[in-house]
Design a protein around this motif. Structure first.
Motif, mmCIF file in Angstrom:
data_model
loop_
_atom_site.group_PDB
_atom_site.id
_atom_site.type_symbol
_atom_site.label_atom_id
_atom_site.label_comp_id
_atom_site.label_asym_id
_atom_site.label_seq_id
_atom_site.Cartn_x
_atom_site.Cartn_y
_atom_site.Cartn_z
ATOM 1 N N LEU A 130 0.826 -1.212 0.000
ATOM 2 C CA LEU A 130 0.000 0.000 0.000
ATOM 3 C C LEU A 130 0.855 1.255 0.000
ATOM 4 O O LEU A 130 1.771 1.400 0.819
ATOM 5 C CB LEU A 130 -0.872 0.016 1.259
ATOM 6 C CG LEU A 130 -2.062 -0.945 1.278
ATOM 7 C CD1 LEU A 130 -2.455 -1.250 2.710
ATOM 8 C CD2 LEU A 130 -3.233 -0.342 0.519
ATOM 9 N N ASP A 131 0.531 2.173 -0.900
ATOM 10 C CA ASP A 131 1.158 3.489 -0.874
ATOM 11 C C ASP A 131 0.547 4.277 0.301
ATOM 12 O O ASP A 131 -0.531 3.932 0.792
ATOM 13 C CB ASP A 131 0.875 4.177 -2.210
ATOM 14 C CG ASP A 131 1.280 5.638 -2.193
ATOM 15 O OD1 ASP A 131 2.435 5.918 -1.843
ATOM 16 O OD2 ASP A 131 0.432 6.487 -2.516
ATOM 17 N N GLY A 132 1.222 5.342 0.750
ATOM 18 C CA GLY A 132 0.737 6.147 1.880
ATOM 19 C C GLY A 132 -0.036 7.378 1.438
ATOM 20 O O GLY A 132 -1.266 7.357 1.309
ATOM 21 N N ASP A 133 0.708 8.479 1.154
ATOM 22 C CA ASP A 133 0.095 9.762 0.773
ATOM 23 C C ASP A 133 -0.788 9.614 -0.474
ATOM 24 O O ASP A 133 -0.330 9.123 -1.506
ATOM 25 C CB ASP A 133 1.190 10.793 0.450
ATOM 26 C CG ASP A 133 2.041 11.165 1.666
ATOM 27 O OD1 ASP A 133 1.521 11.840 2.560
ATOM 28 O OD2 ASP A 133 3.221 10.773 1.702
ATOM 29 N N GLY A 134 -2.026 10.036 -0.366
ATOM 30 C CA GLY A 134 -2.927 10.003 -1.521
ATOM 31 C C GLY A 134 -3.642 8.672 -1.700
ATOM 32 O O GLY A 134 -4.564 8.549 -2.506
ATOM 33 N N THR A 135 -3.198 7.642 -0.967
ATOM 34 C CA THR A 135 -3.829 6.319 -1.062
ATOM 35 C C THR A 135 -4.521 5.974 0.260
ATOM 36 O O THR A 135 -5.705 5.637 0.281
ATOM 37 C CB THR A 135 -2.779 5.242 -1.411
ATOM 38 O OG1 THR A 135 -2.209 5.571 -2.676
ATOM 39 C CG2 THR A 135 -3.412 3.860 -1.469
ATOM 40 N N LEU A 136 -3.772 6.071 1.369
ATOM 41 C CA LEU A 136 -4.348 5.777 2.688
ATOM 42 C C LEU A 136 -4.712 7.054 3.444
ATOM 43 O O LEU A 136 -5.620 7.069 4.256
ATOM 44 C CB LEU A 136 -3.354 4.973 3.529
ATOM 45 C CG LEU A 136 -3.136 3.525 3.112
ATOM 46 C CD1 LEU A 136 -1.962 2.941 3.884
ATOM 47 C CD2 LEU A 136 -4.392 2.685 3.358
ATOM 48 N N THR A 158 4.908 6.719 -10.364
ATOM 49 C CA THR A 158 5.704 6.038 -9.319
ATOM 50 C C THR A 158 5.124 4.642 -9.041
ATOM 51 O O THR A 158 5.694 3.645 -9.467
ATOM 52 C CB THR A 158 5.765 6.853 -8.000
ATOM 53 O OG1 THR A 158 4.442 7.124 -7.537
ATOM 54 C CG2 THR A 158 6.520 8.151 -8.190
ATOM 55 N N ASP A 159 3.950 4.582 -8.390
ATOM 56 C CA ASP A 159 3.365 3.292 -7.980
ATOM 57 C C ASP A 159 3.104 2.369 -9.169
ATOM 58 O O ASP A 159 3.528 1.208 -9.185
ATOM 59 C CB ASP A 159 2.035 3.525 -7.245
ATOM 60 C CG ASP A 159 2.175 4.484 -6.084
ATOM 61 O OD1 ASP A 159 2.947 4.182 -5.163
ATOM 62 O OD2 ASP A 159 1.514 5.545 -6.104
ATOM 63 N N ILE A 160 2.385 2.885 -10.155
ATOM 64 C CA ILE A 160 1.960 2.041 -11.283
ATOM 65 C C ILE A 160 3.135 1.757 -12.222
ATOM 66 O O ILE A 160 3.274 0.641 -12.734
ATOM 67 C CB ILE A 160 0.765 2.685 -12.046
ATOM 68 C CG1 ILE A 160 -0.380 3.029 -11.059
ATOM 69 C CG2 ILE A 160 0.265 1.764 -13.161
ATOM 70 C CD1 ILE A 160 -0.895 1.876 -10.196
ATOM 71 N N GLY A 211 -1.816 2.129 -5.338
ATOM 72 C CA GLY A 211 -1.270 3.477 -5.215
ATOM 73 C C GLY A 211 -2.051 4.494 -6.021
ATOM 74 O O GLY A 211 -2.922 4.141 -6.815
ATOM 75 N N ASP A 212 -1.717 5.784 -5.804
ATOM 76 C CA ASP A 212 -2.469 6.858 -6.472
ATOM 77 C C ASP A 212 -1.680 7.520 -7.592
ATOM 78 O O ASP A 212 -2.183 8.414 -8.250
ATOM 79 C CB ASP A 212 -2.856 7.942 -5.454
ATOM 80 C CG ASP A 212 -1.650 8.711 -4.953
ATOM 81 O OD1 ASP A 212 -0.734 8.060 -4.407
ATOM 82 O OD2 ASP A 212 -1.599 9.942 -5.122
ATOM 83 N N ARG A 213 -0.429 7.085 -7.823
ATOM 84 C CA ARG A 213 0.388 7.769 -8.822
ATOM 85 C C ARG A 213 0.787 6.868 -9.965
ATOM 86 O O ARG A 213 1.300 5.779 -9.748
ATOM 87 C CB ARG A 213 1.668 8.273 -8.168
ATOM 88 C CG ARG A 213 1.469 9.624 -7.584
ATOM 89 C CD ARG A 213 2.778 10.347 -7.481
ATOM 90 N NE ARG A 213 2.514 11.643 -6.907
ATOM 91 C CZ ARG A 213 3.260 12.211 -5.990
ATOM 92 N NH1 ARG A 213 4.333 11.601 -5.561
ATOM 93 N NH2 ARG A 213 2.933 13.380 -5.525
HETATM 94 MG MG LIG Z 1 0.900 8.466 -3.148
#
Ligand SMILES: [Mg+2]
Length: 262
Positions: free
Chosen positions: A16-22, A218-220, A213-215
């Motif tokens: 799990l990503d943090g900022d923007g996801t959780l 980076t994440d994807i 993730g939300d980005r």
């Molecule tokens: Mg994020």
């Protein structure tokens, strides 16, 4: 049960990503606490993987407890700082000059890296919320004199309670403009270095993990480049229309974590 959730439950590890996801700033995003509870109830193994290099690992763990109401151990939280430290060790570097917060420098120093503003082997660019013009001058001078540099995370902006603030990627842009030089490495997401470091520690194969993730960049991107299943949430930086022209393709897209549980 929706398809994304069915696939997720079949994996060994949820990343799990943090900022923007959780969460954003100090507020949990809709469905974040419920989603964490769901994973715990189903005995699912999961970790938080964050590019936010402004906080120490200890501080991240305290924040997560406050925001999500659950205690995370050291092996359940991974920050880009750790990937940078791993990289420095792998390349034999022991003396650095870092643009970073006191917490970032504390994590570096406590892992055996010396902070040497005068004679660094490498300049390290992190999410420095204590950045000053004097620090920029020093970093630029070292790099122009031939010292290589690395970037801890490429994020351009970081979401906070009061809107977006410039992140490491923006500081990097200034350094690159001033020096005309590219970094030796970018160690946080989307770097495979960060993913491999984490998966090796947890003994999980890329195909047995799912990244949420939300980005896109980076994440994807990291998921795509390493054969990892991915779920994009639209609670952070990415809007649905951004997907049209993106070279990164999430396996699934959901508006919020709540939709994933439906
Ligand atoms: Mg994020």
């Amino acid at each position: 049960m929706n398809n994304a959730l069915r696939i997720l439950l079949g994996k060994d590890l949820v990343v799990l990503d943090g900022d923007g996801t959780l969460y954003i700033g100090s507020r949990p995003l809709p469905g974040a606490r419920e989603f964490i509870r769901f994973l715990d109830e189903h005995g699912k193994r999961y970790v938080i993987m964050t590019n936010n290099s402004s906080f120490s690992k200890e501080h991240h763990i305290k924040r997560l407890r406050r925001i999500l109401g659950r205690f995370f151990s050291y092996d359940e939280v991974f920050i880009s700082t750790e990937a940078a430290i791993e990289y420095l060790y792998d390349t034999g570097v022991r003396r650095v000059y870092a643009l970073g917060t006191p917490e970032f420098i504390h994590d570096l120093v406590s892992s055996g890296i010396h902070h040497d503003p005068e004679r660094p082997e490498i300049v390290v660019i992190a999410f420095d919320k204590t950045l000053t013009y004097g620090k920029l001058v020093r970093a630029v001078r070292h790099i122009m004199a031939g010292t290589p540099y690395i970037v801890v995370n490429p994020d351009i902006l970081c979401p906070t309670d009061r809107g977006y603030i410039p992140d490491t990627g923006s500081i990097w842009a200034l350094i690159r403009t001033a020096t005309g030089k590219d970094p030796m490495a970018v160690t946080g997401k989307p770097s495979s270095l960060f993913l491999n470091y984490m998966l090796r520690k947890l003994s999980v194969r890329p195909s047995d993990a799912v990244i949420i993730g939300d980005r896109l960049y980076t994440d994807i991107a990291m998921a795509n480049e390493n054969g990892v299943t991915s779920i994009l949430v639209l609670t952070g930086e990415t809007k649905i229309e951004d997907l049209v022209n993106s070279r990164y393709r999430p396996t699934f897209v959901v508006n919020t974590l709540i939709d994933l549980l439906k």
